[in-house]
Design a protein around this motif. Structure first.
Motif, PDB file in Angstrom:
ATOM      1  N   GLY A 179       3.974   5.011  -2.533  1.00 22.07           N
ATOM      2  CA  GLY A 179       4.066   5.584  -1.196  1.00 22.07           C
ATOM      3  C   GLY A 179       5.475   5.984  -0.816  1.00 22.07           C
ATOM      4  O   GLY A 179       5.681   6.686   0.189  1.00 22.07           O
TER       5      GLY A 179
ATOM      6  N   HIS B 121       6.465  -5.298  -5.272  1.00 19.42           N
ATOM      7  CA  HIS B 121       6.451  -4.133  -4.387  1.00 19.42           C
ATOM      8  C   HIS B 121       6.902  -2.865  -5.107  1.00 19.42           C
ATOM      9  O   HIS B 121       6.879  -1.790  -4.521  1.00 19.42           O
ATOM     10  CB  HIS B 121       7.354  -4.371  -3.171  1.00 19.42           C
ATOM     11  CG  HIS B 121       6.956  -5.561  -2.359  1.00 19.42           C
ATOM     12  ND1 HIS B 121       7.243  -6.843  -2.739  1.00 19.42           N
ATOM     13  CD2 HIS B 121       6.278  -5.680  -1.181  1.00 19.42           C
ATOM     14  CE1 HIS B 121       6.767  -7.693  -1.842  1.00 19.42           C
ATOM     15  NE2 HIS B 121       6.177  -7.023  -0.905  1.00 19.42           N
TER      16      HIS B 121
ATOM     17  N   THR C  20      10.014  -1.275   1.594  1.00 17.09           N
ATOM     18  CA  THR C  20       8.839  -2.141   1.801  1.00 17.09           C
ATOM     19  C   THR C  20       8.305  -2.041   3.232  1.00 17.09           C
ATOM     20  O   THR C  20       7.205  -2.506   3.506  1.00 17.09           O
ATOM     21  CB  THR C  20       9.145  -3.628   1.521  1.00 17.09           C
ATOM     22  OG1 THR C  20      10.040  -4.131   2.530  1.00 17.09           O
ATOM     23  CG2 THR C  20       9.761  -3.824   0.152  1.00 17.09           C
ATOM     24  N   MET C  21       9.092  -1.476   4.124  1.00 19.30           N
ATOM     25  CA  MET C  21       8.663  -1.374   5.530  1.00 19.30           C
ATOM     26  C   MET C  21       7.863  -0.102   5.813  1.00 19.30           C
ATOM     27  O   MET C  21       7.240   0.012   6.858  1.00 19.30           O
ATOM     28  CB  MET C  21       9.881  -1.429   6.446  1.00 19.30           C
ATOM     29  CG  MET C  21      10.654  -2.739   6.336  1.00 19.30           C
ATOM     30  SD  MET C  21      12.136  -2.768   7.378  1.00 19.30           S
ATOM     31  CE  MET C  21      12.994  -4.195   6.635  1.00 19.30           C
ATOM     32  N   VAL C  22       7.902   0.852   4.902  1.00 21.65           N
ATOM     33  CA  VAL C  22       7.175   2.105   5.126  1.00 21.65           C
ATOM     34  C   VAL C  22       6.134   2.382   4.044  1.00 21.65           C
ATOM     35  O   VAL C  22       5.472   3.425   4.073  1.00 21.65           O
ATOM     36  CB  VAL C  22       8.149   3.299   5.220  1.00 21.65           C
ATOM     37  CG1 VAL C  22       8.992   3.188   6.486  1.00 21.65           C
ATOM     38  CG2 VAL C  22       9.029   3.400   3.984  1.00 21.65           C
ATOM     39  N   SER C  23       5.987   1.472   3.086  1.00 22.60           N
ATOM     40  CA  SER C  23       4.997   1.676   2.027  1.00 22.60           C
ATOM     41  C   SER C  23       4.600   0.322   1.471  1.00 22.60           C
ATOM     42  O   SER C  23       5.311  -0.664   1.655  1.00 22.60           O
ATOM     43  CB  SER C  23       5.596   2.531   0.897  1.00 22.60           C
ATOM     44  OG  SER C  23       6.636   1.835   0.235  1.00 22.60           O
ATOM     45  N   THR C  24       3.478   0.286   0.779  1.00 28.13           N
ATOM     46  CA  THR C  24       3.088  -0.976   0.139  1.00 28.13           C
ATOM     47  C   THR C  24       3.769  -1.120  -1.223  1.00 28.13           C
ATOM     48  O   THR C  24       4.081  -2.223  -1.633  1.00 28.13           O
ATOM     49  CB  THR C  24       1.567  -1.037  -0.067  1.00 28.13           C
ATOM     50  OG1 THR C  24       1.170   0.124  -0.790  1.00 28.13           O
ATOM     51  CG2 THR C  24       0.831  -1.063   1.274  1.00 28.13           C
ATOM     52  N   ARG C  25       3.962  -0.007  -1.897  1.00 29.06           N
ATOM     53  CA  ARG C  25       4.608  -0.041  -3.214  1.00 29.06           C
ATOM     54  C   ARG C  25       5.464   1.208  -3.378  1.00 29.06           C
ATOM     55  O   ARG C  25       5.063   2.300  -2.993  1.00 29.06           O
ATOM     56  CB  ARG C  25       3.573  -0.107  -4.336  1.00 29.06           C
ATOM     57  CG  ARG C  25       2.576  -1.274  -4.130  1.00 29.06           C
ATOM     58  CD  ARG C  25       2.385  -2.132  -5.313  1.00 29.06           C
ATOM     59  NE  ARG C  25       1.918  -1.406  -6.457  1.00 29.06           N
ATOM     60  CZ  ARG C  25       1.966  -1.902  -7.705  1.00 29.06           C
ATOM     61  NH1 ARG C  25       2.456  -3.105  -7.924  1.00 29.06           N
ATOM     62  NH2 ARG C  25       1.516  -1.201  -8.715  1.00 29.06           N
TER      63      ARG C  25
END
Lengths: 247, 247, 247, 247, 247, 247
Positions: D178, D139, D108-113
């Motif tokens: 992502g 997420h 969740t820290m490097v992509s929205t989903r």
């Protein structure tokens, strides 16, 4: 500007409540809007629970049926439980709004979180379910009650008004709410005075619904007849409902 | 009837888009409403992601600041991401509406579930987050894209229009949606034609916001200044933001 | 072990707060990590609402832009509202973390439910929205406030500290929370002392973000550039934002 | 820099899988961190459902018990279902992390989903429940399977690897995700290669958990012993569990 | 009418509690139903947290295993945390019910919102997670505790009973709940008396599960063996679990 | 064993459907249970939307009213939309169950996720709302339709049956569901045969409700009369509803 005729349906049978809500509706309606205030002949004198709502829903449908024949442009269901809303949308060709729905929508536009002030504790569950259905559970900080029956709002005494004012103050102080939604059609006349007194928006569903309905009509947005809200499958209704049969 | 001046803020710097949206706004505004269409001098030419939105939000605030000085009655943020909405509500004394918010609210009043048709796939996440914020996640059946940049909507060619139409048809057939929300301010002029073609409500946020704003103004409902949306704590802004400092 | 340079962005313009947070960051950073503490030249001196956040988000983007040119490895947004987080992720090539995000994630790893202790009541809504966005609404038992402005945390007096301590005690006793998240970058220095005093984990976002950033860097996990967080669509920015234009 | 000993618990009894995960863990651990890789003597050779998980949870607790006696600093549960996580947190004095938890948080820290790629279809429900428990349901775009048993990942053949690669491509193309979370401890060695091939972050829980554990230890954040995760109420365990009795 | 044998599994090792729950079960079982009350030989004497539950889950599986060999028709897990429920469903060929699950389901059928009255505060989180898993979070108004350990319910003194009664009264007055769910198998004998005293439904999970199990059996509805709850993948169990190996 | 009289209310006016559902009910009822199958004299011949439901709800209330006078022990609303359920609970002194509710509850006890197979696409939204109201949104993998009207189920032809079978197969293959809920009272007779054919539980609400009602009665659990579901506030009903007035 077009002339619209909005049918304001009081789902209970109390003529004086119909008149009061009509007054509130006309106070905000555009000059070119006509408010046709009606209530069912059959039903209950006030709506204070699920049973009352189920009865009132049929009264609403009868009025929608008549309103459609009279060529009204849109319909407002003027009871805070929005009884029969989706059924009414099926039956109507024009748009249909409930006053709870209308007030809640507007409340989210002027505040992050609002409180509801309603009548009897037993109606809290109805408001709770509506919040869930409309998507506003997270936008409502609290549902408060004055613990008085609906028709007490018709009293000449000030008890109901005082209790409403008291709950509004608690909404500000304890719930930290930015707005208050009045949770009964019988409170329609109080919003402007309370807004002025309290310094926060106090929203009455009757006036909210009138303006939203004018908005929908003016945008030519009407109940979608594709899918879920298509006209009822045509079939005869029997017995006491036969007057609702398709022609 | 009162005369209102509604500030229509295009958050990007495209003057032609501002003009198009102004036209759509004026087409539905009441005769007594004046639409003051503006856009920031500084910013981006179109808004197609979170970065663009963050830039545009400051442009929106600058316009709100100016609009307040000019005495406008209410403000519309005319970009489907509703950039800076809560910040704008803090700064404004009058009501503020976003066009995504406006369109989504009305869509729930005429259908049980709606689809959104927007521009680039990368903006889908923005719409998804707005649905969650406004409470309408369960009311949205799908978010569809035409996979074209925002400014393609300004083209004289019909490619964008054709793709929008195609996605609307899929919304009906595949999503079984009862209504479509147009997911970009640049689509403002298409709603009425599409509604007529498709036979379901197709809702444009610009016109929706104009009517909702007139509703709020006429009901004297304005942004709550108690609590979450109170005016910003007064303190100087430095550097390129100094013109936004409190006076 | 690799050497990393982490840019610690204080989104407000208070140099002393930048320094304090840098101290907290360096106290936990690995020996091989360099903390580059910065703050925008333009903006607000403290962030206490949505308006302040919208302004600060642009300051964050300017710093990300510069940090990228300087070749920093990752970026931390050191304000509890995580202003501009998704916009920053679009602009950055490396990973970006907010301190609210960092603290909340770690809190869920050492407790089933945590409380947040923040500054002004008006910032509660911001924390509430972040919880929803990150998925932690059900993991947060309460959001508590000390009812003091952000910069009071810079005072030499102990009032702020006392009130934070008091709210932490209430978090244990009334919320039955297993951990406390400190809800302001200005509280960065207090976590270790409070953890020791209270006997439960008290989590500061600045130090949390430093360690999480080192983790991401060491795992070579960086912001996904596929889809939602791809680089902004390349287009010029005008006026006061022109320095953010792509080269 | 402090020296930490992290106990890496493979909840199944497969020694080769323990070794493989230890290799992955050591590849990312700080120079000063010691990885103590263990697995239970009693249990199942692979974990592919709720039954296997319930058995494995006791194995995890036995290892936690021993690890505590050996003075390890923290514990990692290296199976994607995070079996026994909350029970382990009760028993441990130090922090405890699951590899599913670790991977999901970082995703969740490097992509929205993100998408999850796991082994057998029957484990999908376990991932789904974890997403709900951790707050990441919104997420996660999809949970994909390679439809092969866990131990196929130990094969020298490339079938499993090919199918994982294929599902990762679908995650990008069909889910528009992502990032990808690898949904089995047996996939631990594949993350870096896949990240490089696919151009998006592919996250393995074992390495993620090692870095998160180092973060917690370095911040002196340990499982809260107030309330929900306090040590088990002291009482004797009988029969086959007697070795877990308090001393 | 068919004769059913229902295996009532007390997941802890307390024989007296097994006996008490068997009495409660037999009091409501149909004449043709046989209650086979069992408890594991290995395990803990009471279940008061996640650790105890993880241990007890294996005991439950052992009993399911034996019950299946004995040809019982269905299995009840008689501890309010429903330990091992999904694992048990995998292992069983017949239906499996937990007593928390059973009580919560019935509570939603006789009230709009219920309260739970359980033992130690540390078990509240377990009930909270079950509500989420079963879908009843919105149907539960409050989780209340008597702050006494499970085995205090076996005391001849009336302290536990008095505290339960007190919390039930608060459930009515403060939570405005329409029903109470007793949150511990050890409270099984109290439901009927409390229902009569309080005038609202007070629901015990043991008796609820017996009747629901008879319902499932009589409808020939058994655990689905397609997909998520299929029998465990056949593989040997080693060490202390070897008796659970497939034959 | 006690003798119970359960009133099975078909909310539509189709006598043949009443008879068919009575047959299904009696097939599973205990020997000592009497099924009193009724339907309203006034109303619609089949229920296929919100309008039909609103009409049917009043018919349900009339039957509840009569059933109470006849001394029945509990009431079943035998239409998959559970029309008038909460209103009926207010009016009734005994327990009231809907068949959708009954089937959904049991489905969650034998599977992790189920599919619903219903009649017309326009009824999908009704099932969706019920899932949300009962808490089972996450437990339902899909709502499928046979795209035939309700009364087609009364046909002697096998078209409806074939389509139901086809959708059940898709539920297994495409939804990976462990169970199927039949979404119409008219499908009552098909469950046992389909369960046998498909090898997964196929659940019919009529039989499910009969067994759940026997369970509630045998446990002496009846609709809570405290709060939300208390008897309707006593007041006269007028016009066509006057027979529902309190005595």
């Amino acid at each position: 500007m077009s002339q619209y005729c909005i049918q304001l349906i009081n789902p209970n049978t109390s003529q004086s409540m119909t008149n009061n809500m009509a007054t509130a509706a006309r106070a905000v309606a555009s000059a070119s809007t006509r408010i046709l205030a009606v209530n069912p002949q059959s039903g209950v004198g006030s709506i204070e629970g699920h049973f009352d709502e189920a009865i009132a829903a049929v009264g609403v449908l009868q009025q929608i049926h008549q309103g459609r024949q009279q060529g009204v442009d849109g319909h407002i269901i003027a009871c805070f439980g929005d009884p029969g809303l989706l059924a009414a949308r099926e039956l109507a060709s024009g748009p249909v709004l409930g006053i709870a729905e209308a007030a809640m929508h507007l409340a989210t536009m002027v505040s992050t979180r609002f409180s509801i002030v309603t009548t009897l504790p037993r109606t809290v569950i109805i408001a709770r379910h509506l919040l869930q259905q409309y998507g506003f559970t997270d936008h409502c900080a609290a549902i408060r009650t004055i613990d008085l029956p609906v028709l007490s709002l018709e009293d000449s005494s000030t008890i109901a008004g005082d209790r409403i004012r008291e709950q509004c103050h608690l909404a500000i102080q304890q719930d930290n709410s930015g707005a208050v939604v009045l949770g009964c059609g019988g409170m329609a006349g109080l919003a402007e005075q309370l807004t002025s007194e309290l310094g926060i928006p106090v929203i009455d569903g009757v006036s909210a619904a009138v303006k939203l309905m004018e908005s929908l009509l003016s945008l030519r947005l009407t109940t979608s007849k594709h899918g879920d809200l298509a006209y009822p499958v045509a079939k005869p209704l029997s017995g006491i409902f036969s007057d609702l049969s398709p022609v």
